[in-house]
Design a protein around this motif. Structure first.
Motif, mmCIF file in Angstrom:
data_model
loop_
_atom_site.group_PDB
_atom_site.id
_atom_site.type_symbol
_atom_site.label_atom_id
_atom_site.label_comp_id
_atom_site.label_asym_id
_atom_site.label_seq_id
_atom_site.Cartn_x
_atom_site.Cartn_y
_atom_site.Cartn_z
ATOM 1 N N SER A 258 16.529 32.140 23.083
ATOM 2 C CA SER A 258 17.111 33.124 23.819
ATOM 3 C C SER A 258 18.298 33.565 23.778
ATOM 4 N N LEU A 259 19.179 32.759 23.409
ATOM 5 C CA LEU A 259 20.630 33.057 23.312
ATOM 6 C C LEU A 259 21.084 33.055 21.894
ATOM 7 N N THR A 260 20.106 32.874 20.966
ATOM 8 C CA THR A 260 20.342 33.076 19.369
ATOM 9 C C THR A 260 19.737 34.093 18.999
ATOM 10 N N GLY A 261 19.046 34.905 19.775
ATOM 11 C CA GLY A 261 18.372 36.174 19.300
ATOM 12 C C GLY A 261 16.906 35.993 18.744
ATOM 13 N N ASP A 262 16.405 34.759 18.953
ATOM 14 C CA ASP A 262 15.177 34.511 18.273
ATOM 15 C C ASP A 262 14.022 34.716 19.521
ATOM 16 N N ALA A 263 13.757 36.061 19.468
ATOM 17 C CA ALA A 263 12.497 36.383 20.594
ATOM 18 C C ALA A 263 11.351 35.901 20.179
ATOM 19 N N ASP A 264 10.952 35.547 18.812
ATOM 20 C CA ASP A 264 9.710 34.873 18.633
ATOM 21 C C ASP A 264 9.623 33.536 19.197
ATOM 22 N N SER B 196 7.045 32.133 22.480
ATOM 23 C CA SER B 196 6.274 31.223 22.360
ATOM 24 C C SER B 196 6.408 30.183 23.367
ATOM 25 N N LEU B 197 7.673 30.078 23.896
ATOM 26 C CA LEU B 197 7.800 28.962 25.106
ATOM 27 C C LEU B 197 7.778 29.606 26.368
ATOM 28 N N LEU B 198 7.381 30.744 26.665
ATOM 29 C CA LEU B 198 7.132 31.457 27.924
ATOM 30 C C LEU B 198 5.585 31.183 28.410
ATOM 31 N N SER B 199 5.384 30.906 29.743
ATOM 32 C CA SER B 199 4.237 30.670 30.134
ATOM 33 C C SER B 199 3.281 31.740 30.196
ATOM 34 N N THR B 200 1.828 31.617 29.969
ATOM 35 C CA THR B 200 0.988 32.552 29.734
ATOM 36 C C THR B 200 1.222 33.604 30.991
ATOM 37 N N ARG B 201 1.748 33.238 32.330
ATOM 38 C CA ARG B 201 1.915 34.171 33.383
ATOM 39 C C ARG B 201 2.716 35.265 33.018
ATOM 40 N N ILE B 202 4.284 34.709 32.673
ATOM 41 C CA ILE B 202 5.212 35.526 32.333
ATOM 42 C C ILE B 202 4.849 36.366 31.061
ATOM 43 N N ASP C 52 4.298 42.354 26.330
ATOM 44 C CA ASP C 52 4.317 42.055 25.074
ATOM 45 C C ASP C 52 5.660 41.442 24.467
ATOM 46 N N LYS C 53 5.787 40.938 23.299
ATOM 47 C CA LYS C 53 6.944 40.302 22.904
ATOM 48 C C LYS C 53 8.195 41.291 22.684
ATOM 49 N N LYS C 54 7.786 42.524 22.308
ATOM 50 C CA LYS C 54 8.978 43.441 22.506
ATOM 51 C C LYS C 54 9.619 43.836 24.100
ATOM 52 N N ALA C 55 8.688 43.941 24.884
ATOM 53 C CA ALA C 55 9.211 44.039 26.169
ATOM 54 C C ALA C 55 10.242 42.971 26.638
ATOM 55 N N TRP C 56 9.897 41.533 25.834
ATOM 56 C CA TRP C 56 10.540 40.365 26.201
ATOM 57 C C TRP C 56 11.821 40.700 25.489
ATOM 58 N N ALA C 57 11.679 40.902 24.279
ATOM 59 C CA ALA C 57 13.191 41.240 23.470
ATOM 60 C C ALA C 57 13.898 42.014 23.941
ATOM 61 N N ASP C 58 13.468 43.122 24.400
ATOM 62 C CA ASP C 58 14.256 44.183 25.059
ATOM 63 C C ASP C 58 14.889 43.759 26.442
ATOM 64 N N SER C 59 14.357 42.697 26.814
ATOM 65 C CA SER C 59 14.840 42.360 28.400
ATOM 66 C C SER C 59 16.075 41.395 28.405
ATOM 67 N N GLY C 60 16.713 41.086 27.352
ATOM 68 C CA GLY C 60 17.829 40.619 27.501
ATOM 69 C C GLY C 60 18.105 39.181 26.045
#
Length: 132
Positions: free
Chosen positions: A48-54, A58-64, A70-78
């Motif tokens: 998360s702190l090195t910009g590796d959104a992929d 992949s380490l986020l729970s299914t619920r999150i 989608d991954k783009k929303a995650w990448a855009d969130s911080g």
């Protein structure tokens, strides 16, 4: 619901990003490991702190993941490249069944910059971040 999860995750990451503003570049190893709660939490925060959104996705729970959509929303969130010369240290986990909590500290120059309890769940035998 999706926006509130993304907002909460984004705020957590934003705090860490702001703590590292102005740090130089640097690398980290061990990304993508989730065999233990400590390894999963450390890998998640490093990614998360090195910009590796992929990897962090992949380490986020299914619920999150479902809440974010989608991954783009995650990448855009911080997710950002802000670790610099810092390092992530995971403390010993507290495990109760398929749930765990790991105290994660981010250090820079030997000084603690950020400390956070990361909650994890075991999904299909792998530890995933349930609440960063």
């Amino acid at each position: 619901m999706r926006k509130s999860i993304a907002f909460g995750l984004g705020i957590s990451l934003l705090i860490a990003v702001l703590a590292f503003a102005g740090c130089g570049g640097g690398g980290s190893g061990g990304k993508g490991q989730s065999g233990t709660p400590e390894a999963a939490a450390k890998s998640f925060w490093e990614a998360s702190l090195t910009g590796d959104a992929d990897t962090s996705w992949s380490l986020l729970s299914t619920r999150i993941q479902t809440g974010l959509g989608d991954k783009k929303a995650w990448a855009d969130s911080g997710v950002s490249n802000s670790l610099g010369d810092g390092k992530v240290v995971a403390g010993k986990s507290t495990v109760e069944g398929d749930s765990a909590t790991v105290k994660v500290k981010v250090l820079n120059g030997g000084r603690e910059i950020f400390s956070h309890d990361t909650e994890l769940v075991r999904e299909n035998g792998e530890w995933k971040v349930a609440a960063p």
